[in-house]
Design a protein around this motif. Sequence first.
Motif, PDB file in Angstrom:
ATOM      1  N   LYS A  39     -13.621 -11.287   0.433  1.00 37.03           N
ATOM      2  CA  LYS A  39     -12.377 -11.306   1.217  1.00 37.03           C
ATOM      3  C   LYS A  39     -12.192  -9.967   1.986  1.00 37.03           C
ATOM      4  CE  LYS A  39      -9.974 -14.828  -1.487  1.00 37.03           C
ATOM      5  NZ  LYS A  39      -8.668 -14.981  -2.288  1.00 37.03           N
ATOM      6  N   GLU A  40     -11.915  -9.827   3.053  1.00 36.13           N
ATOM      7  CA  GLU A  40     -11.466  -8.747   3.811  1.00 36.13           C
ATOM      8  C   GLU A  40     -10.032  -8.691   4.123  1.00 36.13           C
ATOM      9  OE1 GLU A  40     -13.150  -6.054   7.428  1.00 36.13           O
ATOM     10  OE2 GLU A  40     -13.302  -8.285   7.711  1.00 36.13           O
ATOM     11  N   PHE A  41      -9.196  -7.823   3.987  1.00 32.65           N
ATOM     12  CA  PHE A  41      -7.664  -7.821   4.130  1.00 32.65           C
ATOM     13  C   PHE A  41      -7.234  -6.878   5.308  1.00 32.65           C
ATOM     14  CE2 PHE A  41      -9.014  -8.714  -0.403  1.00 32.65           C
ATOM     15  CZ  PHE A  41      -8.082  -9.596  -0.558  1.00 32.65           C
ATOM     16  N   TYR A  42      -6.166  -7.308   5.927  1.00 33.53           N
ATOM     17  CA  TYR A  42      -5.489  -6.605   6.682  1.00 33.53           C
ATOM     18  C   TYR A  42      -4.930  -5.382   6.051  1.00 33.53           C
ATOM     19  CZ  TYR A  42      -5.400 -10.098  10.372  1.00 33.53           C
ATOM     20  OH  TYR A  42      -5.782 -10.997  11.302  1.00 33.53           O
ATOM     21  N   VAL A  43      -4.572  -4.254   6.766  1.00 36.34           N
ATOM     22  CA  VAL A  43      -3.759  -3.081   6.143  1.00 36.34           C
ATOM     23  C   VAL A  43      -2.600  -3.295   5.438  1.00 36.34           C
ATOM     24  CG1 VAL A  43      -2.732  -0.901   6.505  1.00 36.34           C
ATOM     25  CG2 VAL A  43      -4.765  -1.559   7.940  1.00 36.34           C
ATOM     26  N   GLU A  44      -2.078  -4.491   5.862  1.00 37.72           N
ATOM     27  CA  GLU A  44      -0.555  -4.982   5.361  1.00 37.72           C
ATOM     28  C   GLU A  44      -0.974  -5.629   3.932  1.00 37.72           C
ATOM     29  OE1 GLU A  44      -1.297  -5.715   8.466  1.00 37.72           O
ATOM     30  OE2 GLU A  44      -0.324  -3.940   9.376  1.00 37.72           O
ATOM     31  N   GLY A  45      -2.178  -5.995   3.605  1.00 38.02           N
ATOM     32  CA  GLY A  45      -2.327  -6.782   2.382  1.00 38.02           C
ATOM     33  C   GLY A  45      -3.044  -8.158   2.578  1.00 38.02           C
ATOM     34  N   GLU A  46      -2.680  -8.862   3.713  1.00 50.49           N
ATOM     35  CA  GLU A  46      -2.943 -10.220   3.754  1.00 50.49           C
ATOM     36  C   GLU A  46      -4.583 -10.390   4.248  1.00 50.49           C
ATOM     37  OE1 GLU A  46      -0.601  -8.728   5.881  1.00 50.49           O
ATOM     38  OE2 GLU A  46       1.153  -9.431   4.686  1.00 50.49           O
ATOM     39  N   VAL A  47      -5.123 -11.787   3.593  1.00 53.84           N
ATOM     40  CA  VAL A  47      -6.420 -12.023   4.009  1.00 53.84           C
ATOM     41  C   VAL A  47      -6.501 -11.927   5.517  1.00 53.84           C
ATOM     42  CG1 VAL A  47      -8.193 -13.509   3.494  1.00 53.84           C
ATOM     43  CG2 VAL A  47      -6.464 -13.209   1.521  1.00 53.84           C
TER      44      VAL A  47
END
Length: 159
Positions: A128-136
Amino acid sequence: KTLSDASRFVVVVCSLVDKGFMKRGKNKGRTIQVHHENGTVMYEGGLKNDLRHGAGKEYLADGSLEYDGNHKENARHGVGKWYSQGMLEYDGEWQNGRCHGRGRQYRLSGTLQYDGEWRMGFKEGIGKEFYVEGEVWYDGRWLKNERHGDGKTYSAEGT
């Protein structure tokens, strides 16, 4: 850059503090310290047959921690944490000096960037790769650091 480059280790021995014991001229000891030319510790940890082996820590010349984990025959091997610019960059499994197995990669800001499988220093397998804000951002298969095959991409809102 790939995390496989993180395994380079150049030894410049100016002083060696041996807290172990010698057998037939080779260090079989429990803990040693190897220092940079400027006197700061370069490596502190286990040694077997004059090679880094077991738990140990590697430091940069400025004294900052670079790696904290296990070694086998002078390579990062087992479970360990790699630091870059004083921040945790990778936490997971290693094999022969490369990220290999299950691991997490972090941005320099400290946020989680990738959580998944690694093979020989590359994101490979399920992850899984995540946005900076923490969402997938992406959940699926990887091959040589690229999204590959089955997977789902999500918007920043999670849809």
